[in-house]
Design a protein around this motif. Structure first.
Motif, PDB file in Angstrom:
ATOM      1  N   LEU A  17     -43.509  29.714  14.568  1.00 49.16           N
ATOM      2  CA  LEU A  17     -42.443  29.403  15.587  1.00 49.16           C
ATOM      3  C   LEU A  17     -42.736  29.451  17.036  1.00 49.16           C
ATOM      4  CD1 LEU A  17     -39.029  29.022  16.461  1.00 49.16           C
ATOM      5  CD2 LEU A  17     -39.144  31.507  15.974  1.00 49.16           C
ATOM      6  N   LEU A  18     -43.527  30.396  17.574  1.00 49.07           N
ATOM      7  CA  LEU A  18     -44.216  30.776  18.933  1.00 49.07           C
ATOM      8  C   LEU A  18     -45.788  30.317  18.567  1.00 49.07           C
ATOM      9  CD1 LEU A  18     -41.951  33.746  19.970  1.00 49.07           C
ATOM     10  CD2 LEU A  18     -42.091  31.305  21.045  1.00 49.07           C
ATOM     11  N   SER A  19     -46.158  29.903  19.772  1.00 54.12           N
ATOM     12  CA  SER A  19     -47.777  29.790  19.761  1.00 54.12           C
ATOM     13  C   SER A  19     -48.254  30.569  20.513  1.00 54.12           C
ATOM     14  CB  SER A  19     -48.079  28.665  20.715  1.00 54.12           C
ATOM     15  OG  SER A  19     -48.225  28.370  21.828  1.00 54.12           O
ATOM     16  N   THR A  20     -49.735  31.061  19.704  1.00 52.96           N
ATOM     17  CA  THR A  20     -50.083  32.340  20.262  1.00 52.96           C
ATOM     18  C   THR A  20     -50.238  32.555  22.391  1.00 52.96           C
ATOM     19  OG1 THR A  20     -51.538  32.701  18.948  1.00 52.96           O
ATOM     20  CG2 THR A  20     -52.408  33.534  20.943  1.00 52.96           C
ATOM     21  N   ARG A  21     -50.158  31.319  22.847  1.00 52.89           N
ATOM     22  CA  ARG A  21     -50.166  30.985  24.568  1.00 52.89           C
ATOM     23  C   ARG A  21     -49.036  31.551  24.677  1.00 52.89           C
ATOM     24  NH1 ARG A  21     -51.509  25.614  27.701  1.00 52.89           N
ATOM     25  NH2 ARG A  21     -53.170  26.372  27.093  1.00 52.89           N
ATOM     26  N   ALA A  22     -48.023  31.441  23.877  1.00 60.66           N
ATOM     27  CA  ALA A  22     -46.570  31.960  24.713  1.00 60.66           C
ATOM     28  C   ALA A  22     -46.256  33.180  24.189  1.00 60.66           C
ATOM     29  CB  ALA A  22     -45.092  31.141  23.601  1.00 60.66           C
ATOM     30  N   LEU A  23     -46.920  33.702  22.881  1.00 58.81           N
ATOM     31  CA  LEU A  23     -47.209  34.707  22.563  1.00 58.81           C
ATOM     32  C   LEU A  23     -47.336  36.032  24.091  1.00 58.81           C
ATOM     33  CD1 LEU A  23     -47.178  34.805  19.288  1.00 58.81           C
ATOM     34  CD2 LEU A  23     -45.305  35.679  20.533  1.00 58.81           C
ATOM     35  N   ILE A  25     -47.248  35.249  27.146  1.00 56.85           N
ATOM     36  CA  ILE A  25     -47.074  34.570  28.352  1.00 56.85           C
ATOM     37  C   ILE A  25     -45.797  35.436  28.193  1.00 56.85           C
ATOM     38  CG2 ILE A  25     -45.464  33.368  29.832  1.00 56.85           C
ATOM     39  CD1 ILE A  25     -47.628  30.777  29.274  1.00 56.85           C
ATOM     40  N   ILE A  26     -45.302  35.767  27.058  1.00 55.49           N
ATOM     41  CA  ILE A  26     -43.443  36.896  26.964  1.00 55.49           C
ATOM     42  C   ILE A  26     -44.170  38.177  26.923  1.00 55.49           C
ATOM     43  CG2 ILE A  26     -42.151  37.294  25.447  1.00 55.49           C
ATOM     44  CD1 ILE A  26     -41.923  34.220  24.725  1.00 55.49           C
ATOM     45  N   MET A  27     -45.413  38.798  26.379  1.00 52.61           N
ATOM     46  CA  MET A  27     -46.048  39.938  27.000  1.00 52.61           C
ATOM     47  C   MET A  27     -46.583  40.485  27.944  1.00 52.61           C
ATOM     48  SD  MET A  27     -47.869  39.636  22.638  1.00 52.61           S
ATOM     49  CE  MET A  27     -49.247  41.359  23.380  1.00 52.61           C
ATOM     50  N   ALA A  28     -46.736  39.596  28.933  1.00 46.30           N
ATOM     51  CA  ALA A  28     -47.421  39.908  29.973  1.00 46.30           C
ATOM     52  C   ALA A  28     -46.041  39.790  30.561  1.00 46.30           C
ATOM     53  CB  ALA A  28     -48.237  38.829  30.635  1.00 46.30           C
ATOM     54  N   ALA A  29     -44.988  39.114  31.393  1.00 43.59           N
ATOM     55  CA  ALA A  29     -44.265  39.122  30.936  1.00 43.59           C
ATOM     56  C   ALA A  29     -42.563  40.946  31.093  1.00 43.59           C
ATOM     57  CB  ALA A  29     -42.799  38.126  31.149  1.00 43.59           C
ATOM     58  N   VAL A  30     -42.511  40.448  30.137  1.00 43.78           N
ATOM     59  CA  VAL A  30     -41.892  41.946  29.766  1.00 43.78           C
ATOM     60  C   VAL A  30     -43.091  43.329  30.289  1.00 43.78           C
ATOM     61  CG1 VAL A  30     -41.375  43.567  28.111  1.00 43.78           C
ATOM     62  CG2 VAL A  30     -40.999  41.440  27.406  1.00 43.78           C
ATOM     63  N   THR A  54     -52.015  32.162  37.584  1.00 40.62           N
ATOM     64  CA  THR A  54     -51.489  30.708  36.591  1.00 40.62           C
ATOM     65  C   THR A  54     -52.254  29.384  37.866  1.00 40.62           C
ATOM     66  OG1 THR A  54     -49.353  31.526  36.704  1.00 40.62           O
ATOM     67  CG2 THR A  54     -49.474  29.453  36.543  1.00 40.62           C
ATOM     68  N   LEU A  55     -52.689  29.872  38.707  1.00 42.89           N
ATOM     69  CA  LEU A  55     -53.248  28.234  39.178  1.00 42.89           C
ATOM     70  C   LEU A  55     -54.814  28.464  38.983  1.00 42.89           C
ATOM     71  CD1 LEU A  55     -52.722  26.168  41.600  1.00 42.89           C
ATOM     72  CD2 LEU A  55     -54.223  27.994  43.881  1.00 42.89           C
ATOM     73  N   LEU A  56     -56.315  29.404  39.173  1.00 45.32           N
ATOM     74  CA  LEU A  56     -56.727  29.865  38.953  1.00 45.32           C
ATOM     75  C   LEU A  56     -56.889  28.783  36.870  1.00 45.32           C
ATOM     76  CD1 LEU A  56     -58.171  32.719  39.828  1.00 45.32           C
ATOM     77  CD2 LEU A  56     -59.230  30.059  40.318  1.00 45.32           C
ATOM     78  N   VAL A  57     -55.884  29.472  35.672  1.00 48.95           N
ATOM     79  CA  VAL A  57     -55.920  28.557  34.602  1.00 48.95           C
ATOM     80  C   VAL A  57     -55.300  27.146  34.724  1.00 48.95           C
ATOM     81  CG1 VAL A  57     -54.721  28.594  32.982  1.00 48.95           C
ATOM     82  CG2 VAL A  57     -55.642  30.226  33.692  1.00 48.95           C
ATOM     83  N   LYS A  58     -54.832  26.892  35.650  1.00 50.86           N
ATOM     84  CA  LYS A  58     -54.441  24.884  35.765  1.00 50.86           C
ATOM     85  C   LYS A  58     -55.827  24.607  36.405  1.00 50.86           C
ATOM     86  CE  LYS A  58     -51.711  21.264  36.027  1.00 50.86           C
ATOM     87  NZ  LYS A  58     -51.506  20.448  34.744  1.00 50.86           N
ATOM     88  N   ILE A  59     -56.788  25.262  37.114  1.00 51.32           N
ATOM     89  CA  ILE A  59     -57.814  23.939  37.820  1.00 51.32           C
ATOM     90  C   ILE A  59     -58.995  23.682  37.210  1.00 51.32           C
ATOM     91  CG2 ILE A  59     -59.492  24.734  39.488  1.00 51.32           C
ATOM     92  CD1 ILE A  59     -57.714  25.801  41.254  1.00 51.32           C
TER      93      ILE A  59
END
Length: 62
Positions: A17-23, A25-30, A54-59
Motif C-alpha cells: 500500500l505504501l512504499s518504503t520511501r513513503a513510510l 517520510i511519514i515516520m520522520a514527520a511524526v 531534501t534539497l541535497l537528496v534532490k541534487i
C-alpha cells in the motif's frame, strides 16, 4: 490426439500500500512533529534541516 494443458492464470502481483520511501517520510514527520510539540523552539531549525536534506537528496538524485 494431443492433450492440451491449460496453464493456470497468474494472479496479478500484489503491491504494498505504501512504499518504503513513503513510510520513512511519514515516520520522520511524526517524529519531528512530536519533538516540535515538546520543544516549540526547535521548529525553525528542524524545518531548515529538513529543507536542506531534501534539497541535497534532490541534487544527488539528478
Amino acid at each position: 490426439m494431443s492433450e492440451r494443458r491449460e496453464e493456470p492464470e497468474s494472479a496479478p502481483e500484489s503491491r504494498p500500500l505504501l512504499s518504503t520511501r513513503a513510510l520513512v517520510i511519514i515516520m520522520a514527520a511524526v517524529l519531528i512533529g512530536g519533538v516540535v510539540a515538546i520543544k516549540p523552539g526547535l521548529a525553525i531549525p528542524l524545518g531548515v534541516s529538513v529543507a536542506a536534506v531534501t534539497l541535497l537528496v534532490k541534487i544527488v538524485g539528478d
